[in-house]
Scaffold this motif. Structure first.
Motif, PDB file in Angstrom:
ATOM      1  N   LYS A 126       1.222  76.175 -26.014  1.00 49.59           N
ATOM      2  CA  LYS A 126       0.789  74.774 -26.107  1.00 49.59           C
ATOM      3  C   LYS A 126       1.671  74.022 -27.096  1.00 49.59           C
ATOM      4  O   LYS A 126       2.087  72.888 -26.843  1.00 49.59           O
ATOM      5  N   CYS A 129       5.034  73.515 -25.468  1.00 51.41           N
ATOM      6  CA  CYS A 129       5.002  72.454 -24.457  1.00 51.41           C
ATOM      7  C   CYS A 129       5.079  71.069 -25.107  1.00 51.41           C
ATOM      8  O   CYS A 129       5.820  70.195 -24.652  1.00 51.41           O
ATOM      9  N   VAL A 130       4.334  70.880 -26.203  1.00 54.99           N
ATOM     10  CA  VAL A 130       4.338  69.581 -26.890  1.00 54.99           C
ATOM     11  C   VAL A 130       5.691  69.344 -27.584  1.00 54.99           C
ATOM     12  O   VAL A 130       6.283  68.268 -27.486  1.00 54.99           O
ATOM     13  N   TYR A 133       8.207  68.466 -25.007  1.00 61.76           N
ATOM     14  CA  TYR A 133       8.011  67.099 -24.495  1.00 61.76           C
ATOM     15  C   TYR A 133       8.710  66.096 -25.415  1.00 61.76           C
ATOM     16  O   TYR A 133       9.465  65.233 -24.959  1.00 61.76           O
ATOM     17  N   TRP A 149       3.425  62.230 -20.596  1.00 64.24           N
ATOM     18  CA  TRP A 149       3.010  63.539 -21.121  1.00 64.24           C
ATOM     19  C   TRP A 149       2.277  64.330 -20.036  1.00 64.24           C
ATOM     20  O   TRP A 149       2.520  65.515 -19.853  1.00 64.24           O
ATOM     21  N   GLU A 150       1.422  63.648 -19.317  1.00 66.39           N
ATOM     22  CA  GLU A 150       0.619  64.326 -18.294  1.00 66.39           C
ATOM     23  C   GLU A 150       1.527  65.000 -17.256  1.00 66.39           C
ATOM     24  O   GLU A 150       1.309  66.146 -16.855  1.00 66.39           O
ATOM     25  N   LEU A 153       3.315  68.055 -18.700  1.00 65.05           N
ATOM     26  CA  LEU A 153       2.448  69.238 -18.747  1.00 65.05           C
ATOM     27  C   LEU A 153       2.403  69.913 -17.369  1.00 65.05           C
ATOM     28  O   LEU A 153       2.442  71.141 -17.256  1.00 65.05           O
ATOM     29  N   TRP A 252      -0.292  70.907 -30.874  1.00 64.81           N
ATOM     30  CA  TRP A 252      -0.669  70.620 -29.480  1.00 64.81           C
ATOM     31  C   TRP A 252      -1.933  69.765 -29.401  1.00 64.81           C
ATOM     32  O   TRP A 252      -2.147  69.032 -28.436  1.00 64.81           O
ATOM     33  N   ARG A 255      -1.905  66.092 -28.396  1.00 68.85           N
ATOM     34  CA  ARG A 255      -1.558  65.688 -27.034  1.00 68.85           C
ATOM     35  C   ARG A 255      -2.528  66.170 -25.961  1.00 68.85           C
ATOM     36  O   ARG A 255      -2.848  65.428 -25.038  1.00 68.85           O
ATOM     37  N   PHE A 256      -2.947  67.423 -26.053  1.00 69.99           N
ATOM     38  CA  PHE A 256      -3.793  67.996 -24.998  1.00 69.99           C
ATOM     39  C   PHE A 256      -5.189  67.361 -25.003  1.00 69.99           C
ATOM     40  O   PHE A 256      -5.865  67.348 -26.027  1.00 69.99           O
ATOM     41  N   GLN A 260      -7.157  69.019 -20.051  1.00 65.83           N
ATOM     42  CA  GLN A 260      -5.837  69.672 -19.990  1.00 65.83           C
ATOM     43  C   GLN A 260      -5.885  71.041 -20.661  1.00 65.83           C
ATOM     44  O   GLN A 260      -5.282  72.004 -20.191  1.00 65.83           O
ATOM     45  N   PHE A 264      -5.041  74.534 -18.787  1.00 65.53           N
ATOM     46  CA  PHE A 264      -3.979  75.368 -19.349  1.00 65.53           C
ATOM     47  C   PHE A 264      -4.516  76.752 -19.693  1.00 65.53           C
ATOM     48  O   PHE A 264      -3.909  77.777 -19.369  1.00 65.53           O
TER      49      PHE A 264
END
Ligand code: A3P
Length: 282
Positions: A126, A129-130, A133, A149-150, A153, A252, A255-256, A260, A264
């Protein structure tokens, strides 16, 4: 959205990873004194590279602000030196190589085929991923991602970001963790117990550090020092700070969304279940 990439043997890679460079990277002659640090992007590779350089130089940074990149050999990238087999062979030992490839595309065939010492660093996906991004959104020279962002992901979960599927990548290296020339590290362990992990790294590359040298490595590897140091801060890539953003575990959460996170976690739990590999997310 736009996102620059190239397909190489079914893997999504940055455009600067060319077939010729990948071929060179796979077929160079390596020696037991060489070290190759490997990772999925945004997992702490710059941090590990810095630590490795310091460990191999008694805790001293190079003088005159020589940048870290001039001491690391990133064979996959068409931008960087060395460019030919002769240049690779002529590099002084110990050579430090860097790679973002999954195990089946590893430098010199990876730990099962090469005498080089390999170190893989993994980070909870996670945060990867952030971090990725932010990195790709800010880097016109790499992916130049300009979507949401969506959507990012979604790309990440589908394995469509540069270097492909995070789970495939990490699990491919986890599988070979038991090889004698292989060390598997986690970013969160470095954050929690830097000196303990440093001892593992030094032992793996056959270096015994004095207590003073250990203190030098600790000081020169801190986030604040690295961010400010011309040696490691990648100032050559304009004023881009994507290599030093927050340096924390758990970012993370910024953002999540809850939904989400659920999606995930479902994918992650299912695919990680039998591996025995776990991560800290906070
Ligand atoms: P964040 O974006 O979460 O801050 P890589 O070097 O593989 O591209 O990884 C970059 C990530 O490692 C970034 O994460 C960056 O801040 C973090 N990082 C870099 N140097 C660090 C250090 N000395 N200590 C902790 N984290 C560090």
């Amino acid at each position: 959205h736009s996102y620059k990439y190239r397909m190489l043997e079914g893997l999504v890679v940055p455009p600067y990873v060319t077939p010729a460079r990948l071929n060179l990277s796979r077929t160079i002659a390596t020696q037991p004194a060489d070290v190759c640090h490997c990772s999925f992007p945004k997992s702490g590779s710059t941090w590990l590279a810095n630590i490795l350089y310091l460990v191999l130089h008694d805790g001293h940074e190079p003088g005159q602000g020589a940048p870290l990149r001039s001491h690391l050999h990133w064979m996959e990238s068409a931008w960087t030196y060395p460019r030919t087999r002769e240049q690779v062979d002529a590099l002084p030992s110990p050579r430090i190589f860097k790679s973002h490839m999954p195990h089946h595309m590893a430098l010199a065939g990876g730990p099962r085929q090469s005498p080089c010492r390999f170190i893989y660093i993994a980070r909870n996906p996670k945060d990867v991923c952030v971090s990725y991004y932010h990195f790709e959104s800010g880097s016109a020279w790499s992916g130049g991602y300009d979507g949401t962002w969506e959507h990012w992901l979604r790309l990440f979960m589908d394995g469509r970001v540069q270097r492909g599927d995070w789970l495939d990548h990490v699990l491919s290296w986890w599988e070979v963790r038991g090889e004698e020339n292989m060390l598997f590290l986690r970013y969160e362990d470095l954050k929690r117990d830097f000196r303990g992990q440093l001892a593992r790294i030094a032992a793996h590359v056959g270096v015994q550090l004095s207590p003073k040298a250990v203190d030098r490595v600790v000081a020169a590897s801190s986030f604040s020092h690295m961010r400010a140091a011309p040696f490691s801060n990648h100032k050559h890539i304009a004023d881009f700070q994507g290599f030093f953003r927050k340096g924390e575990v758990g970012s993370w959460r910024d953002r999540f969304t809850v939904a989400q996170t659920d999606a995930f976690d479902r994918l992650y739990t299912e695919r990680m279940a039998d591996s025995g590999l776990t991560f800290t997310f906070e």
